[in-house]
Structures are given as structure tokens and as C-alpha cells.
Design a protein around this motif. Structure first.
Motif, PDB file in Angstrom:
ATOM      1  N   TYR A  59       0.210   2.510   8.121  1.00  0.00           N
ATOM      2  CA  TYR A  59       0.631   3.731   8.796  1.00  0.00           C
ATOM      3  C   TYR A  59      -0.295   4.871   8.395  1.00  0.00           C
ATOM      4  CZ  TYR A  59       4.998   1.227   9.583  1.00  0.00           C
ATOM      5  OH  TYR A  59       5.933   0.307   9.966  1.00  0.00           O
ATOM      6  N   HIS A  60      -0.515   5.795   9.319  1.00  0.00           N
ATOM      7  CA  HIS A  60      -1.316   6.982   9.047  1.00  0.00           C
ATOM      8  C   HIS A  60      -0.487   8.212   9.363  1.00  0.00           C
ATOM      9  CE1 HIS A  60      -4.586   9.963  10.341  1.00  0.00           C
ATOM     10  NE2 HIS A  60      -4.575   9.927   9.021  1.00  0.00           N
ATOM     11  N   LEU A 100      -0.709   2.111  12.534  1.00  0.00           N
ATOM     12  CA  LEU A 100      -2.052   1.747  12.991  1.00  0.00           C
ATOM     13  C   LEU A 100      -2.107   0.292  13.416  1.00  0.00           C
ATOM     14  CD1 LEU A 100      -4.217   3.557  10.299  1.00  0.00           C
ATOM     15  CD2 LEU A 100      -3.711   4.300  12.630  1.00  0.00           C
ATOM     16  N   TYR A 101      -1.458  -0.548  12.647  1.00  0.00           N
ATOM     17  CA  TYR A 101      -1.381  -1.951  13.033  1.00  0.00           C
ATOM     18  C   TYR A 101      -0.320  -2.667  12.224  1.00  0.00           C
ATOM     19  CZ  TYR A 101      -4.049  -3.184   8.840  1.00  0.00           C
ATOM     20  OH  TYR A 101      -4.462  -3.336   7.544  1.00  0.00           O
ATOM     21  N   LYS A 102       0.044  -3.837  12.739  1.00  0.00           N
ATOM     22  CA  LYS A 102       0.958  -4.736  12.038  1.00  0.00           C
ATOM     23  C   LYS A 102       0.346  -6.123  12.135  1.00  0.00           C
ATOM     24  CE  LYS A 102       5.737  -6.119  11.509  1.00  0.00           C
ATOM     25  NZ  LYS A 102       7.114  -5.798  11.892  1.00  0.00           N
ATOM     26  N   HIS A 103       0.012  -6.663  10.983  1.00  0.00           N
ATOM     27  CA  HIS A 103      -0.642  -7.973  10.908  1.00  0.00           C
ATOM     28  C   HIS A 103       0.408  -8.998  10.492  1.00  0.00           C
ATOM     29  CE1 HIS A 103      -3.636 -10.980  10.365  1.00  0.00           C
ATOM     30  NE2 HIS A 103      -3.754 -10.868   9.062  1.00  0.00           N
ATOM     31  N   GLU A 104       0.730  -9.915  11.425  1.00  0.00           N
ATOM     32  CA  GLU A 104       1.701 -10.969  11.184  1.00  0.00           C
ATOM     33  C   GLU A 104       1.044 -12.311  11.515  1.00  0.00           C
ATOM     34  OE1 GLU A 104       6.014  -9.324  12.203  1.00  0.00           O
ATOM     35  OE2 GLU A 104       4.677  -9.234  13.940  1.00  0.00           O
ATOM     36  N   LYS A 121      -0.119   4.695   4.336  1.00  0.00           N
ATOM     37  CA  LYS A 121       0.966   3.927   3.728  1.00  0.00           C
ATOM     38  C   LYS A 121       0.813   2.486   4.200  1.00  0.00           C
ATOM     39  CE  LYS A 121       5.875   3.366   4.485  1.00  0.00           C
ATOM     40  NZ  LYS A 121       7.136   4.019   4.790  1.00  0.00           N
ATOM     41  N   ALA A 122       0.832   1.556   3.266  1.00  0.00           N
ATOM     42  CA  ALA A 122       0.784   0.130   3.590  1.00  0.00           C
ATOM     43  C   ALA A 122       2.092  -0.503   3.136  1.00  0.00           C
ATOM     44  CB  ALA A 122      -0.392  -0.545   2.912  1.00  0.00           C
ATOM     45  N   LEU A 154       6.560  -4.568  -0.717  1.00  0.00           N
ATOM     46  CA  LEU A 154       5.914  -3.535  -1.526  1.00  0.00           C
ATOM     47  C   LEU A 154       5.489  -2.425  -0.591  1.00  0.00           C
ATOM     48  CD1 LEU A 154       4.823  -2.447  -4.152  1.00  0.00           C
ATOM     49  CD2 LEU A 154       2.774  -3.819  -3.814  1.00  0.00           C
ATOM     50  N   ASP A 155       6.015  -1.233  -0.838  1.00  0.00           N
ATOM     51  CA  ASP A 155       5.735  -0.067  -0.018  1.00  0.00           C
ATOM     52  C   ASP A 155       4.704   0.775  -0.761  1.00  0.00           C
ATOM     53  OD1 ASP A 155       5.761   2.356   1.335  1.00  0.00           O
ATOM     54  OD2 ASP A 155       7.891   2.232   1.767  1.00  0.00           O
ATOM     55  N   TRP A 156       3.449   0.698  -0.313  1.00  0.00           N
ATOM     56  CA  TRP A 156       2.347   1.451  -0.918  1.00  0.00           C
ATOM     57  C   TRP A 156       2.190   2.756  -0.152  1.00  0.00           C
ATOM     58  CZ3 TRP A 156      -1.170  -1.377  -4.255  1.00  0.00           C
ATOM     59  CH2 TRP A 156      -0.924  -2.734  -4.320  1.00  0.00           C
ATOM     60  N   GLY A 157       2.782   3.797  -0.581  1.00  0.00           N
ATOM     61  CA  GLY A 157       2.578   5.050   0.128  1.00  0.00           C
ATOM     62  C   GLY A 157       3.603   6.107  -0.186  1.00  0.00           C
ATOM     63  N   ASP A 158       4.857   5.723  -0.234  1.00  0.00           N
ATOM     64  CA  ASP A 158       5.886   6.727  -0.496  1.00  0.00           C
ATOM     65  C   ASP A 158       5.773   7.313  -1.898  1.00  0.00           C
ATOM     66  OD1 ASP A 158       6.948   6.541   2.015  1.00  0.00           O
ATOM     67  OD2 ASP A 158       8.527   5.152   1.450  1.00  0.00           O
ATOM     68  N   GLN A 159       5.159   6.582  -2.822  1.00  0.00           N
ATOM     69  CA  GLN A 159       5.047   7.069  -4.188  1.00  0.00           C
ATOM     70  C   GLN A 159       3.734   7.804  -4.438  1.00  0.00           C
ATOM     71  OE1 GLN A 159       6.618   4.062  -3.550  1.00  0.00           O
ATOM     72  NE2 GLN A 159       8.540   4.982  -4.147  1.00  0.00           N
ATOM     73  N   LEU A 160       2.875   7.933  -3.454  1.00  0.00           N
ATOM     74  CA  LEU A 160       1.587   8.604  -3.661  1.00  0.00           C
ATOM     75  C   LEU A 160       1.776  10.084  -3.866  1.00  0.00           C
ATOM     76  CD1 LEU A 160      -0.689   6.798  -1.072  1.00  0.00           C
ATOM     77  CD2 LEU A 160      -0.629   6.483  -3.528  1.00  0.00           C
TER      78      LEU A 160
END
Length: 123
Positions: free
Chosen positions: A26-27, A41-45, A69-70, A117-123
């Protein structure tokens, strides 16, 4: 290593430990710290099992890390049976933080054996 031998390391990974994984990026184009689905931006499944998942969007450039955010999800049930449960529990135990009595940004689903794992909310 010499002569491009590093390129062969990827092929040497033991694929028997692969599981279902997804990756979303996400951006926050507004810079307000709120990530919404319309900013995905994208969702890779991938259809095939993964041992490692990565990705990027080359069309979005010159962004700040705090505006990204990833979200990565790992499904250990796809590994199958007791081994999937063992891997899930081992990762959960390894990421437990006794000082905070929490797992920080990890989200655990004991019933489905998935971890996000949410990489972004804690930045």
C-alpha cells in the motif's frame, strides 16, 4: 563466490518447506498515515507454494518508507498436518516478547495456522 555462482544459490533452497504466502503493498499517497484499499499498489497471491515472497511496483517511485505499508501472510496449514502446526508454533514462540507480553506487529490465527505481519503501521 566467483563468476556469478551466487545466482545458483536460489536454486539450492529446499522447496519442501514452502507454504502459501501472500504479499500486499500500500502507498499512503496523502501522507496522512491512513492506508486504504484504494491505495493498494498490488496484491501478490501466487498459485504455487513459496519459501520466500517479495515484490515491488516499479511504476511508483520516489516514495518515503513511512508512506509504504506491506502486509505479508503465511499459511502454515498448507504445509500439511502436524509439521505445519510445529512450524507455526515454533515461529510464534520465537517471536513472543516477554517484556511486552505481546507479539508486536504479528497477528496470529491459531485455528487456521496463519500469521500476518503488518509492516507499516508501526513506522
Amino acid at each position: 563466490m566467483e563468476n556469478g555462482e551466487y545466482s545458483y544459490l536460489y536454486a539450492e533452497v529446499n522447496r519442501e518447506y514452502s507454504v502459501d504466502m501472500t504479499l500486499e503493498l500500500y502507498h499512503d499517497s496523502n501522507g496522512n498515515g491512513i492506508f486504504s484499499d484504494d491505495e493498494q499498489l498490488y496484491k501478490h497471491e501466487p498459485d504455487e507454494l513459496q519459501w520466500w515472497i517479495t515484490g515491488f511496483d516499479p511504476l511508483v517511485q520516489n516514495v518515503k518508507a513511512e508512506d509504504l505499508k506491506a502486509v505479508t501472510t503465511i499459511d502454515f496449514s498448507s504445509y500439511g498436518g502436524e509439521k505445519g502446526e510445529l512450524f507455526y508454533e515454533a515461529l510464534k514462540k520465537a517471536n513472543y516478547n516477554e517484556k511486552r507480553d505481546a507479539y508486536d506487529e504479528w497477528i496470529w490465527d491459531d485455528e487456521d495456522l496463519t500469521v500476518t505481519l503488518d509492516w507499516g503501521d508501526q513506522l
